[in-house]
Scaffold this motif. Structure first.
Motif, mmCIF file in Angstrom:
data_model
loop_
_atom_site.group_PDB
_atom_site.id
_atom_site.type_symbol
_atom_site.label_atom_id
_atom_site.label_comp_id
_atom_site.label_asym_id
_atom_site.label_seq_id
_atom_site.Cartn_x
_atom_site.Cartn_y
_atom_site.Cartn_z
ATOM 1 N N LYS C 320 39.795 46.595 30.025
ATOM 2 C CA LYS C 320 40.547 46.441 31.134
ATOM 3 C C LYS C 320 40.106 45.491 31.865
ATOM 4 C CE LYS C 320 43.545 47.155 34.507
ATOM 5 N NZ LYS C 320 44.999 46.656 34.649
ATOM 6 N N VAL C 321 40.633 44.138 32.020
ATOM 7 C CA VAL C 321 39.951 43.082 32.648
ATOM 8 C C VAL C 321 39.840 43.460 33.975
ATOM 9 C CG1 VAL C 321 40.275 40.719 33.496
ATOM 10 C CG2 VAL C 321 40.821 41.382 31.322
ATOM 11 N N GLY C 322 38.765 43.258 34.742
ATOM 12 C CA GLY C 322 38.327 43.828 36.164
ATOM 13 C C GLY C 322 38.927 42.537 37.165
ATOM 14 N N LYS C 323 38.395 41.523 36.959
ATOM 15 C CA LYS C 323 38.497 40.253 37.737
ATOM 16 C C LYS C 323 38.634 39.030 37.047
ATOM 17 C CE LYS C 323 35.313 41.367 41.617
ATOM 18 N NZ LYS C 323 33.909 41.444 42.349
ATOM 19 N N ARG C 335 35.962 39.196 34.050
ATOM 20 C CA ARG C 335 34.884 39.922 33.972
ATOM 21 C C ARG C 335 35.406 41.486 33.147
ATOM 22 N NH1 ARG C 335 30.383 41.035 37.623
ATOM 23 N NH2 ARG C 335 30.822 43.169 37.667
ATOM 24 N N ILE C 336 34.552 41.669 32.181
ATOM 25 C CA ILE C 336 34.931 42.983 31.449
ATOM 26 C C ILE C 336 33.974 43.967 31.214
ATOM 27 C CG2 ILE C 336 37.200 42.078 30.458
ATOM 28 C CD1 ILE C 336 35.078 41.975 27.736
#
Lengths: 637, 93, 435, 389
Positions: C320-323, C335-336
């Motif tokens: 899930k891509v965080g940022k 950011r992953i």
């Protein structure tokens, strides 16, 4: 986007208009449409050439209609996608413009050209195909569709939830319905389920409700313990032979016995089996049925794991989800403590997803039939979580572990259900298809089984989970209906399910007009989706039969009485009973025997044309002369 | 609709004054922008970053107008220069 | 200017002229019923006509939609009411009454021939939302080339009232003074097929709140891939670069309680895979990555489609891509957590990033008709298993995404089911039985 | 053979105020969104996963809980609203008790009865001590050093310091061994496991590395600069508040425990005197910090304040009351109210002593040591790994 390259009329009778479609870029990215138009504009009989981004769009169709109304053309060639998609679209447009819709020829320059060839080659081949279409178009004759009376009667095969739904809807629309079911119970697979996701409705109640409506309808005749043994005819006028006999199968008899013991009477619901039909046959009999349309609702059967697949059949502690759901149904309102299965306390249970679904060539072993089930069975994720949550809620001391590849809780309310499972402390593990979990019988341990997995949620670590029971979430396979498939010549997809014409354009129809698909005989579906499909199929059947007649394409054989010498070879070769007969008739005062075609039965296959020694037979719209002209045109181009 | 009635048009203009004023502003800005872009690609096909650098316009704005001018037939795509395509004024423009 | 309110009578009213509404209308018309289709846009076709190609067959969306649009517009039993808003839908004396406002096009529909002379001459450029905002249209315009009806309309908010369009119109169709029109449609039954919109692209601040260049929505990517897209090829919107590396961020607007969208939008996995396949056709050298939580390829032929995409070299990364942040050279940084490795946090750079946004309802019945919505804001189905198209209002049925996210195949099936329910309802009414 | 899964652990942790960890579906958003999560020590999902699986040994060896300053970004963006930030908080409580060999910490965290009773008992002991052993209560002037001579208090202080230090340091030693990976302590661990290269035994790190990196400990202890990078810019305030409480607390701790003879005097220092200024700073810092935190927790204004364990309240309230009663003593001395001063002094100590005795080695205060210690150890380990390569 349209280039008009009008030419002066040549004075010929047949004035052909060519309409070339870019299909967005589908065609024009590979075929040089401008050059193609240039190549074909001087062909004999061609009056106009138009190109358009989407010929099937309204502006595209209007181009054609305008040329017809202006008297510029009297033959139409559209070069676009496969005729299966839009031949009818363009025939409709031509008809609205007041021209005979059969003075139309379709050149497939997408599937046959742009999707398989590139560059000059593509344009060259397209030129050949369009030239052939023009050559044929110039030789087209106006035809009229064959209009036959249609029986306002439909037959539904299979009395699962989809079949019941379809039968009830058709009856409500005023059609007489025959509902054919091979078992003595109504409700199919749905009747054997527990609570449905995510509403929690009891499957038995759902089935009882719809079966009740079906049983009380005076338009529906139910044929339990019945199979289709013969099939002939065409849309509006199918003839079915049914064989009805007292139930013989062991499982069936056991269920009937259970019904008797439980005091479940006719029209009442027996858990794990369905609603007992009101009219059980006491002797074998054959029934013939005339019907206008057939709705196939033959459903699915659960995948049976191979022996040794995750330990199946090697220990009785490895069972399938349908088996587990039936077990769970035995503890309707029990709360607290441990789940008990077969007298054993279940301290922990593991569910393994994708058993017999999402199989990958080279990784999974094919089943007994040599096939892999490459598809996703769609319903097992939610069903597994339903069972898992039910266990956690009813037996809080029983631990639940869930091994999945992807959790596919796609439906309304299902993702929320997945969350509920997490919050109920179901522990999830994710595995790659290459490295599935391994079920081992652990000798002498505290637990009889151990599931080991390389868990991608824990960075690929090897984890061991001790369990008392393993439940395999088995997928759906189509009910084996090989005989009916052969009998009715039904199209079957690579996945073994019945194949629709097109998933979006004609999602519930098969290529055989008048036969419709409802529910899981077509693909895995949940109860709601199966009911939607059944209703869509009923809507189609109603549209077909509501007018009381159906129109068939006129592409059938015709006999040239000048040439027919009555050899009867055609009749022998004809694969369809009754399509060709030999009739006596008067010719120049003499009685001769000649072939006669029953247009409604003829499928236009052309076998008779091939066997006739005197070339007395031809297929309307596909004559030998037309074929020859096409070949010549391709060669010339 | 025949010749619009002058008085009625005047009233309508008054009523839509805010929209009209804004639209006029927009037209002015757009004309300047289009002129600047056209000036760059009259003689030579250029990439969007080159046009942007030369005109000091943001590159996304340049691309937006190049796209629109292509749609209305004033600009054609010519060639590829590295990862970018070059655009030039069409013969009609 | 008060006009007498016209009233039109039909058997069935279909609200929404997307693929669901059109299919329902066609299925009812085929059974001989008179149908009115009311559409809020200036053209019918809904979201589907705005797509490039559709999974799993990869047919062009137009190839499927335009014929249905044409069929509906030519069907003698169907009348289309475009650019119309439904103010209320009420039942009295066994009849449904819909009060409708037709927005002014400022173009006489009887005179306009769709020649687009006005559009060419209009001096004002306006961002073209039909092209994802990547191109411009004029203040007077036809929505797109295969719109139905092919009628121009004026966007008064951007019109300078210069008079140019009226001057060049060959049929004198421009009418600057057109007013909204009120009328009533009476019908015995109705089908709600109001569809969806995407979750807003600027909703999630970790994803740049719509401010990071070259982060686009999935529908914008549909336009880049469409035959008549803004650039007629795939280049990125910030500077026209042909992307070497494209990423998909799955569940960017679904399955996320922090966004208030707990449900799965059901189509995003498949459309991302489809777009990835189309991209690898358009840009054979580009690297394409799909960041996902679960791949939900559950429909007929979908799993095989997914496996094909994998075999084609499309990279699937479970994360899930965080940022999402702006990188150098207008690139995008994601950011992953590298879950398939040892769980470390990594930054990955891409030229272009597509957010696989989810579906939210495009219409709320509150205040219009006594149909309620469920916790997910989609229309409530009272019998989701046996009769999924039934709503709480008698004689009113629901089809397609209005009743929860759905792909086109499932939408079309449900549209057929709604038509069946509606025709059965009509049948019950005419045979005098109480429902 | 793989690691055996034991989901019971989550239930144990619930006693430490753990909530929502089960709701996590392991998407990894929390780790990806965390601005402190790094290549070497990604968190929080990793430890949450160990928690879900019940891998107790892994948790005890994990440095990650001490690297989190709880900005709340992960909890705010969590798709399942599984509150990873709060899970880290709960884990810190659990680990504090796991490292505490006396078992008091565990009782303190898991039993509200014990929590309250232990405070009351210590307070009562302090009260009784004064009741029986206090000096003369002069009423003509405020003579605190006669009532409670600072020489005596100093001795008691030093005794307490020695005991508390022993307890805290022995617990920290256990943390040290766990985090640096003592294979003898956890025989079931697979040392060569590629997934855990950093958590494995390098107790054999040369001593000089520990010495050369000691600066890291001091800097992190004093500045908590890592906290400054935590979360988004708006979280800076959290760091400032935390720094205020921590520096105020440390200052007053040193003043009271080590420097009581200079701190507790009967004459006022001149206003500019360093001890007085330090005293004022500490008072202001703690009072502002604790009031801010208490208000935050009451209003649940931030994600970090959404969930409050009873021990959080106890810590804040005791600290606030200690400071407040300290101010009162200052005031009564200023106002020359001898009796009031003596009574309040006793009350002040009845609050302060239980707080110190319980919080320093067993509860919240431990993180003042554990955090910089773990950061320092991480640095040492990183160096050791570098030199090994």
């Amino acid at each position: 986007m349209s280039s008009n390259q009008d030419k002066k009329p040549t004075g010929g009778q047949e004035k052909v208009g060519i309409y070339i479609c870019h299909c967005g870029g589908n065609i024009s990215d590979h075929v040089d449409v401008k050059k193609l138009a240039e190549n074909v504009k001087d062909l004999e009989g061609v009056e106009v050439v138009h190109t358009n981004t989407f010929m099937c769009s309204d502006p595209g169709q209007e181009l054609i209609q305008k040329d017809i109304k202006d008297g510029k053309i009297n033959r139409v060639v559209v070069a676009s996608c496969a005729p299966a998609l839009h031949e009818l679209t363009f025939r409709g447009a031509i008809k609205r413009a007041g021209m005979n819709p059969y003075l139309y020829e379709h050149a497939n320059i997408r599937e046959q050209v742009s999707w398989v060839h590139h560059g000059d080659q593509a344009t060259e081949k397209a030129t050949g195909l369009v030239a052939a279409a023009v050559a044929k178009a110039r030789r087209l004759k106006p035809l009229e569709p064959i209009r036959v009376e249609a029986r306002r009667h439909a037959t539904v095969v299979g009395a699962g939830v989809a079949g019941l739904r379809a039968a009830y809807d058709l009856a409500r629309r005023g059609l007489e319905v025959a509902l054919v079911e091979k078992s003595p119970f109504l409700g199919g697979r749905t009747a054997r389920l527990g609570r449905l996701v995510p509403s929690g409705e009891q499957a038995g109640e759902v089935i009882s409700r719809i079966a009740g409506l079906v049983m009380t309808s005076d338009k529906i005749s139910i044929y339990p313990c019945t199979e289709v043994t013969a099939f002939e005819g065409f849309v509006g006028n199918f003839k079915l032979t049914l064989r009805r006999k007292p139930p013989e199968e062991a499982e069936c008899r056991a269920q009937l016995k259970k019904a008797r013991e439980a005091g479940v009477g006719k029209g009442e619901f027996l858990p794990g089996a369905g609603v007992l039909t009101p009219n059980l046959p006491d002797r074998e009999e054959e029934i013939s049925l005339e019907t206008g349309a057939v709705v196939m609702a033959t459903g699915f059967k659960p995948y049976t794991p191979r022996e040794g697949e995750y330990g199946y059949l090697q220990t009785d502690r490895v069972i399938t989800l349908p088996e587990f759901v039936e077990l769970l149904a035995k503890y309707p309102d029990r709360r607290g403590g441990f789940l008990q299965v077969k007298g054993k306390q279940i301290r922990s249970v593991a569910f393994i997803h994708c058993v017999g679904s999402r199989q990958i060539p080279g990784i999974h072993e094919p089943g007994q039939d040599g096939n892999l089930n490459e598809y996703c069975s769609r319903t097992c994720c939610a069903a597994t979580l339903q069972a898992a949550v039910q266990v956690r809620k009813a037996f809080p001391r029983t631990r639940v572990f869930d091994f999945y590849r992807d959790i596919r809780t796609y439906g309304r309310g299902q993702e929320e259900f997945y969350e509920e499972a997490s919050r109920q402390r179901v522990t999830f593990f994710r595995f790659e298809p290459e490295e599935p979990p391994v079920v081992q019988v652990s000798a002498g341990g505290k637990y009889p089984l151990q599931v080991s997995v390389k868990d991608t949620l824990t960075f690929g670590e090897q984890l061991d989970v001790p369990v008392d029971l393993v439940v395999l979430a088995t997928g759906m396979m189509p009910t084996p209906i090989k005989e009916m498939v052969e009998l009715m010549k039904l199209p079957v997809g690579a996945d073994g399910f019945l194949q629709e014409v097109h998933p979006k354009l004609r999602p519930v129809e098969v290529a055989n007009t008048g036969i419709l698909l409802a529910g899981t005989c077509q693909a895995p579906m949940d109860v709601g989706e199966a009911c939607n499909a059944a209703q869509a199929a009923s809507a189609k059947a109603t549209s077909l039969l509501a007018r009381g007649y159906v129109e068939l394409d006129p592409f059938v054989a015709k006999v040239d009485p000048e040439k027919c010498s009555g050899t009867g070879l055609c009749k022998e070769a004809c694969p369809i009973e009754g399509a060709i007969s030999l009739k006596e008739r008067q010719l120049d005062g003499k009685t001769v025997v000649q072939a006669e075609i029953t247009p409604a039965l003829c499928t236009g296959c052309g076998i008779c044309v091939a066997v006739c020694p005197s070339r007395a037979l031809d297929i309307n719209g596909w004559t030998l002369e037309q074929y020859e002209a096409m070949v010549d045109a391709i060669v010339a181009a | 609709m025949g010749k619009p009635d002058k008085e009625a048009m005047k009233a309508l203009r008054q009523q839509r004054k805010a929209y009209i004023d804004r639209a006029k502003q927009e037209i002015k800005k757009q004309r300047k922008l289009i002129k600047a872009i056209k000036g760059q690609i009259r003689e030579e096909a250029k990439t969007v970053p080159r046009i942007a650098a030369a005109t000091k316009l943001p590159s996304d704005q340049v691309l937006l107008f190049i796209a629109a001018m292509r749609k209305y037939g004033q600009v054609i795509e010519v060639d590829k220069d590295g990862d970018y395509f070059t655009y030039k004024l069409s013969a009609e423009a | 200017m008060m006009k007498e309110t016209h009233s039109f009578q039909y058997d069935a009213l279909v609200i929404g002229g997307g693929i669901a509404g059109l299919q329902s209308a066609l299925d009812l018309a085929d059974q001989g019923f008179k149908v009115a289709v009311v559409e809020k846009d200036a053209t019918i076709g809904g979201t589907m006509i705005r797509l490039s190609k559709v999974f799993p067959t990869l047919d062009c969306a137009s190839c499927i939609t335009t014929p249905k649009m044409a069929a509906a517009s030519h069907n003698d039993n169907i009348d289309l009411f475009t650019y119309c808003q439904v103010n209320s839908l009420t039942r009295s004396d066994g009849t449904l009454k819909a009060s409708i406002t037709q927005k002014p096009r400022y173009v006489d529909p009887d005179k306009c021939i769709g020649c687009r002379q006005c559009e060419y001459q209009c001096p004002v450029y306006v961002k073209d939302e039909e092209q994802g905002g990547f191109s411009l249209r004029k203040a007077v315009y036809i929505p797109f080339s295969n719109a139905i009806p092919q009628l121009a309309l004026i966007d008064v908010q951007h019109c300078s009232l210069c008079g140019m369009c009226a001057k060049v119109c060959p049929t004198e169709a421009i009418d600057y003074f057109q007013q909204p029109e009120q009328f009533v449609i009476e019908a015995k039954t109705a089908i709600l097929a109001t569809g969806f919109k995407l979750t807003p692209i600027d909703q999630k601040k970790e994803y740049g709140a719509g401010q990071v260049a070259n982060v686009i929505s999935s529908l914008q990517m549909e336009r880049l891939l469409a035959p008549h897209g803004p650039y007629q090829r795939v280049i990125r919107p910030s500077d026209g670069k042909e992307p070497d590396s494209i990423a998909y961020v799955q569940c960017a607007g679904s399955r996320d309680l922090s966004l208030g969208v707990p449900y799965c939008s059901r189509v995003c996995c498949m459309y991302a895979i489809k777009q990835a396949m189309l991209l690898s056709g358009a840009l054979p050298l580009a690297d394409i990555t799909i960041y996902y939580m679960d791949i939900r390829a559950f429909g007929k032929g979908y799993e095989q489609f997914f496996q094909n995409a994998k075999a084609m070299g499309i990279e699937f990364v479970k994360a899930k891509v965080g940022k999402i942040e702006q990188g150098e050279n207008q690139n995008v940084l994601l950011r992953i957590e590298e879950q398939e490795g040892d769980g470390r946090v990594v930054r990955r750079e891409h030229d272009l990033v597509v957010l696989s946004l989810g579906m939210v309802p495009d219409w709320n019945p509150a205040g219009i008709c006594p149909v309620t919505t469920d916790t997910d804001a989609f229309i409530k189905c009272v019998q989701p298993k046996l009769a999924p198209t039934l709503t709480e209002m008698e004689g009113v049925f629901v089809a397609g995404v209005a009743a929860g996210p759905k792909d086109i195949v499932d939408t079309i099936a449900e549209a057929g089911a709604a038509a069946m329910e509606a025709s059965n309802y009509l049948n019950t009414l005419s045979s005098g039985q109480a429902a | 053979m793989g690691s055996v899964v034991n989901p019971e652990l989550m239930e144990t942790l619930e006693e430490f105020g753990l909530a929502d960890a089960a709701a996590c579906f392991n998407c990894g958003n929390c780790t990806a969104v965390c601005s402190l999560s790094s290549e070497e020590t990604p968190f929080p999902r990793k430890v949450i996963r160990y928690l879900q699986l019940g891998m107790n040994d892994r948790l005890i060896q994990s440095p990650e809980p001490w690297l989190c300053y709880y900005c709340g970004d992960c909890s705010e963006t969590c798709p399942r609203q599984a509150n990873p930030g709060e899970v880290m908080m709960g884990l810190r409580r659990y680990l504090t008790s796991a490292y505490d060999w006396t078992g008091i910490s565990r009782l303190f965290y898991t039993s509200k009865v014990f929590e309250v009773m232990s405070i009351l008992v210590i307070a009562a002991l302090v009260g009784l001590g004064f009741y029986f052993f206090h000096g003369p209560m002069l009423t003509d002037r405020v003579a605190l050093n006669v009532f409670a001579p600072n020489r005596v208090i100093e001795i008691l202080d030093l005794v307490m310091l020695a005991v508390l230090s022993f307890l805290l340091l022995s617990n920290a030693w256990r943390l040290f061994k766990a985090v640096m990976g003592d294979p003898g302590q956890y025989p079931d661990m697979d040392i060569s496991d590629r997934q855990q290269p950093l958590n494995r035994s390098i107790l054999g790190v040369p001593l000089k590395l520990y010495l050369s990196e000691a600066k890291e400990f001091v800097v992190q202890f004093l500045t908590q600069k890592r906290f400054a990078n935590c979360g988004t810019a708006s979280q800076r305030k959290q760091w400032v508040v935390h720094l205020l409480i921590m520096t105020g607390y440390s200052t007053v701790f040193i003043l009271v425990v080590v420097g009581i003879r200079w701190f507790q005097r009967d004459e006022f220092y001149p206003i500019w005197h360093p001890v007085r200024l330090l005293g004022y700073y500490a008072t202001f810092a703690i009072l502002y910090g604790t009031t801010y935190a208490i208000m935050g927790r009451l209003n649940k204004s931030k994600t970090v304040y959404q969930n409050s364990h009873s021990t959080d309240w106890v810590f804040l309230i005791l600290l606030w009351l200690t400071t407040f009663s300290g101010i009162l003593i200052h005031a009564t001395r200023w106002l020359e109210m001898p009796s009031a001063t003596y009574y309040i002094y006793v009350i002040h100590l009845m609050i302060a002593v239980p707080m110190l005795v319980l919080e320093v080695p067993f509860a919240k205060w431990t993180h003042q040591l554990y955090r910089p210690l773990v950061l320092y150890l991480m640095k040492v380990r990183q160096r050791a790994l570098q030199s090994n390569q």
